[in-house]
Motif scaffolding. Structure first.
Motif, PDB file in Angstrom:
ATOM      1  N   LEU A  30       0.621  -1.379   0.078  1.00 39.85           N
ATOM      2  CA  LEU A  30       0.106   0.099   0.073  1.00 39.85           C
ATOM      3  C   LEU A  30       0.904   1.255  -0.062  1.00 39.85           C
ATOM      4  CD1 LEU A  30      -2.697  -0.933   2.796  1.00 39.85           C
ATOM      5  CD2 LEU A  30      -2.584  -1.296   0.217  1.00 39.85           C
ATOM      6  N   GLU A  31       0.639   2.003  -0.944  1.00 39.37           N
ATOM      7  CA  GLU A  31       1.347   3.469  -1.098  1.00 39.37           C
ATOM      8  C   GLU A  31       0.507   4.491  -1.125  1.00 39.37           C
ATOM      9  OE1 GLU A  31       3.638   6.393  -1.313  1.00 39.37           O
ATOM     10  OE2 GLU A  31       4.506   4.648  -1.091  1.00 39.37           O
ATOM     11  N   ALA A  32       0.777   5.737  -0.447  1.00 39.00           N
ATOM     12  CA  ALA A  32      -0.119   6.768  -0.205  1.00 39.00           C
ATOM     13  C   ALA A  32       0.101   7.652  -1.406  1.00 39.00           C
ATOM     14  CB  ALA A  32       0.187   7.457   0.983  1.00 39.00           C
ATOM     15  N   ALA A  33       1.124   7.603  -2.015  1.00 38.07           N
ATOM     16  CA  ALA A  33       1.339   8.683  -3.234  1.00 38.07           C
ATOM     17  C   ALA A  33       0.660   7.771  -4.510  1.00 38.07           C
ATOM     18  CB  ALA A  33       2.848   8.912  -3.306  1.00 38.07           C
ATOM     19  N   PRO A  34       0.659   8.711  -5.638  1.00 42.93           N
ATOM     20  CA  PRO A  34       0.484   8.136  -6.882  1.00 42.93           C
ATOM     21  C   PRO A  34       1.371   7.505  -7.408  1.00 42.93           C
ATOM     22  CG  PRO A  34       0.700  10.369  -6.963  1.00 42.93           C
ATOM     23  CD  PRO A  34       0.623  10.257  -5.658  1.00 42.93           C
ATOM     24  N   ARG A  35       2.647   7.346  -7.076  1.00 40.98           N
ATOM     25  CA  ARG A  35       3.672   6.786  -7.831  1.00 40.98           C
ATOM     26  C   ARG A  35       4.716   5.819  -6.627  1.00 40.98           C
ATOM     27  NH1 ARG A  35       7.954   9.912  -5.847  1.00 40.98           N
ATOM     28  NH2 ARG A  35       9.376   8.594  -6.892  1.00 40.98           N
ATOM     29  N   PRO A 239      -3.367   5.544   1.228  1.00 38.72           N
ATOM     30  CA  PRO A 239      -2.767   5.601   2.367  1.00 38.72           C
ATOM     31  C   PRO A 239      -3.376   4.906   3.844  1.00 38.72           C
ATOM     32  CG  PRO A 239      -4.454   7.327   2.112  1.00 38.72           C
ATOM     33  CD  PRO A 239      -4.192   6.442   0.884  1.00 38.72           C
ATOM     34  N   VAL A 240      -2.383   4.450   4.805  1.00 36.63           N
ATOM     35  CA  VAL A 240      -2.952   3.876   5.971  1.00 36.63           C
ATOM     36  C   VAL A 240      -3.110   4.823   6.838  1.00 36.63           C
ATOM     37  CG1 VAL A 240      -2.489   2.129   7.526  1.00 36.63           C
ATOM     38  CG2 VAL A 240      -1.977   1.458   5.139  1.00 36.63           C
ATOM     39  N   VAL A 241      -4.249   5.000   7.573  1.00 33.61           N
ATOM     40  CA  VAL A 241      -4.258   5.933   8.477  1.00 33.61           C
ATOM     41  C   VAL A 241      -4.503   5.396   9.926  1.00 33.61           C
ATOM     42  CG1 VAL A 241      -5.744   7.558   6.895  1.00 33.61           C
ATOM     43  CG2 VAL A 241      -6.881   5.872   8.274  1.00 33.61           C
ATOM     44  N   THR A 254      -7.797   2.345   6.008  1.00 31.55           N
ATOM     45  CA  THR A 254      -7.452   3.228   4.915  1.00 31.55           C
ATOM     46  C   THR A 254      -8.803   3.898   4.585  1.00 31.55           C
ATOM     47  OG1 THR A 254      -8.297   1.605   3.092  1.00 31.55           O
ATOM     48  CG2 THR A 254      -6.141   1.138   4.134  1.00 31.55           C
ATOM     49  N   PRO A 255      -8.742   5.088   3.819  1.00 29.01           N
ATOM     50  CA  PRO A 255      -9.979   5.753   3.315  1.00 29.01           C
ATOM     51  C   PRO A 255     -10.914   5.002   2.619  1.00 29.01           C
ATOM     52  CG  PRO A 255      -7.847   7.144   3.142  1.00 29.01           C
ATOM     53  CD  PRO A 255      -7.470   5.639   3.314  1.00 29.01           C
ATOM     54  N   LYS A 256     -10.431   3.813   2.007  1.00 29.51           N
ATOM     55  CA  LYS A 256     -11.324   2.861   1.260  1.00 29.51           C
ATOM     56  C   LYS A 256     -11.825   1.685   1.943  1.00 29.51           C
ATOM     57  CE  LYS A 256      -8.702   4.180  -2.959  1.00 29.51           C
ATOM     58  NZ  LYS A 256      -7.674   3.772  -3.870  1.00 29.51           N
ATOM     59  N   GLY A 257     -11.503   1.545   3.122  1.00 32.04           N
ATOM     60  CA  GLY A 257     -12.066   0.694   3.968  1.00 32.04           C
ATOM     61  C   GLY A 257     -11.007  -0.176   4.904  1.00 32.04           C
ATOM     62  N   ALA A 258     -11.155  -1.109   5.509  1.00 36.77           N
ATOM     63  CA  ALA A 258     -10.111  -1.930   6.512  1.00 36.77           C
ATOM     64  C   ALA A 258      -9.897  -3.291   5.919  1.00 36.77           C
ATOM     65  CB  ALA A 258     -10.576  -1.932   7.819  1.00 36.77           C
ATOM     66  N   LEU A 259      -8.693  -3.863   6.109  1.00 28.84           N
ATOM     67  CA  LEU A 259      -8.097  -5.009   5.582  1.00 28.84           C
ATOM     68  C   LEU A 259      -7.260  -5.618   6.681  1.00 28.84           C
ATOM     69  CD1 LEU A 259      -4.978  -4.725   3.643  1.00 28.84           C
ATOM     70  CD2 LEU A 259      -6.478  -2.875   3.689  1.00 28.84           C
ATOM     71  N   GLU A 260      -7.143  -6.906   6.901  1.00 34.94           N
ATOM     72  CA  GLU A 260      -6.458  -7.478   7.930  1.00 34.94           C
ATOM     73  C   GLU A 260      -5.347  -8.197   7.489  1.00 34.94           C
ATOM     74  OE1 GLU A 260      -8.828  -9.942  10.656  1.00 34.94           O
ATOM     75  OE2 GLU A 260     -10.054  -8.319  11.182  1.00 34.94           O
ATOM     76  N   ALA A 261      -4.085  -8.514   8.320  1.00 37.79           N
ATOM     77  CA  ALA A 261      -3.059  -9.083   7.906  1.00 37.79           C
ATOM     78  C   ALA A 261      -2.455  -9.713   9.260  1.00 37.79           C
ATOM     79  CB  ALA A 261      -2.018  -8.147   7.288  1.00 37.79           C
TER      80      ALA A 261
END
Length: 451
Positions: A30-35, A239-241, A254-261
């Motif tokens: 997961l990368e917060a930036a567009p690159r 981005p991970v918040v 994340t702004p798009k939802g949560a995930l687990e690891a």
């Protein structure tokens, strides 16, 4: 749910993700930036090829070269130049002595000839040949160099070189953390100068172009190859918040939802890692926040004319009245960086100067370049890159801090760190930190109970 999540898509995170993928682990990056690439950023425009962050790696550390060979990337060395660079001292540009071993002299003849040092400064440096070994386990760079070679060598030669590597004021840097090879030279040879003379023969030469390397299309060419290898396992603009322990796993918000690891690798700058760990590892957060960082910025100026410059660049000693720490003559350092008959100059700024707005940074860089050249020049293109998180400074006691950080992380099994604030700011060390974090994550996953 993924088995592992890598947070951060700089070279540490990319190296970690590659290692996880090779081991057959189900992972996401997961990368917060567009690159991707972090501080590594190459930009092509108007026939110029500009590096925003680092512009090279070293050949004698194999991690980056091994990655390049794996992806079939041909490396290029720097263009041979004698002198390789200059240092501005006392208002005059003096050639960098040949045969340097990192930041110290590795050639007694070159040391004797350099105009950077007075006769008394050279004689003081030669006392290194008979001085006893130091007794401290760790000391600052300034303390070490002045003890071995004298204050003049530190001020005129070592400080500008070390400042170019770490930014900021380098006197407080830990020898044990930032320059362990030099400590080993003293231990193994007693004389630092003799040890440097022997050790540098196994490394490439700045003057001959065999010490540093890049790629024809810049360092981002390797970023692109790593990204292609990772494929759909990479998520940009993600981005991970927040990170939250949930039993033996971790929930990432994340702004798009949560995930687990089951395992999380934080391959972000130290301040971001500290913020993510704060809710459940306050001790680790405090230790990370205690690593000082110096803001950094680069300004590349392109000119439709050849400039009267020598070598690969210019370092500027303290007290010369410049706000720029140094310049790289990119068109003379690398092939293919500027069209024929054009020039490409890169200025490096750190500390307070690097906090300026982009327009001010460009203005300062151009003013200092004109001052050095002694004439008016007008760029055809200007490229500004700012790095607010900057460069970490390994102060005395840094390795002990890392030891306490390792102990603090034991309270959160499955969380691992990677980045330039750990055990080296160079690209090989950054890659190594990512691979090490992946190795630890793999060991954790092998021990983790099957759900």
């Amino acid at each position: 749910m993924a088995q592992a999540v890598v947070i951060g898509g700089g070279w540490a995170g990319l190296a970690a993700a590659l290692a996880l993928g090779e081991a057959g682990v189900d992972f996401l990056l997961l990368e917060a930036a567009p690159r991707l690439g972090g501080k590594v950023r190459t930009l092509g425009q108007g026939g110029f090829l500009v590096e925003g962050g680092p512009d090279a790696s070293v050949r004698y550390k194999g991690e980056v070269l091994e990655l390049a060979q794996r992806f079939g990337l041909e490396s290029i060395g720097t263009l041979p130049q004698k002198p390789s660079a200059l240092i501005l001292k006392g208002g005059r540009a003096h050639p960098l002595p040949e045969g340097l071993m990192q930041v110290i002299p590795g050639d007694l003849k070159a040391l004797a000839r350099t105009p950077l040092l007075s006769l008394s400064g050279k004689l003081r440096a030669l006392m290194d040949l008979v001085l006893p070994r130091g007794k401290k386990e760790d000391e600052s760079l300034r303390e070490f160099v002045e003890r071995r070679l004298g204050p003049e060598v530190y001020a005129a030669l070592v400080a500008p070189l070390a400042g170019g590597i770490y930014g900021g004021e380098p006197e407080g840097l830990s020898m044990k953390a930032a320059f362990p090879q030099l400590l080993e030279l003293e231990k193994g040879h007693r004389s630092l100068l003799l040890g440097a003379m022997r050790a540098r023969k196994a490394r490439g030469s700045r003057e001959g172009g065999s010490l540093f390397f890049s790629f024809p299309k810049g360092l981002s060419a390797l970023t692109q190859r790593m990204a292609e290898a990772l494929g759909e396992r990479v998520r940009l603009l993600s981005p991970v918040v927040g990170v939250e322990p949930v039993g033996s796993r971790y929930r990432l918000h994340t702004p798009k939802g949560a995930l687990e690891a089951e395992a999380v690798i934080l391959a972000t700058p130290a301040p971001q890692a500290a913020a993510l760990l704060r809710p459940f590892l306050p001790e680790a957060t405090a230790l990370l926040k205690g690593i000082p960082h110096t803001q950094a910025a680069t300004v590349s100026l392109a000119f439709p004319e050849p400039l009267p410059v020598v070598g690969h660049g210019l370092l500027i000693a303290k007290g010369e009245g410049f706000r720029v720490r140094g310049f790289t003559w990119a068109h003379q350092k690398w092939p293919g960086r500027a069209p024929e008959g054009h020039s490409l100059v890169r200025a490096y700024l750190s500390g307070e100067a690097a906090r300026l707005a982009e327009a001010e940074l460009a203005k300062v860089a151009l003013e200092d370049l004109r001052r050095f050249l002694g004439r008016e020049v007008r760029p055809s293109h200007t490229f500004v890159f700012r790095f607010p998180e900057g460069m970490p400074a390994y102060q005395v006691g840094h390795l002990e801090r890392l030891g306490r950080l390792e102990m603090a992380l034991l309270k959160a099994p499955g969380v691992f760190l990677a980045g330039n604030y750990l055990e080296g700011v160079g690209l090989p060390e950054v890659v190594r930190s990512g691979k090490r974090a992946a190795s630890r994550a793999l060991a954790h996953l092998a021990l983790a109970p099957t759900p």
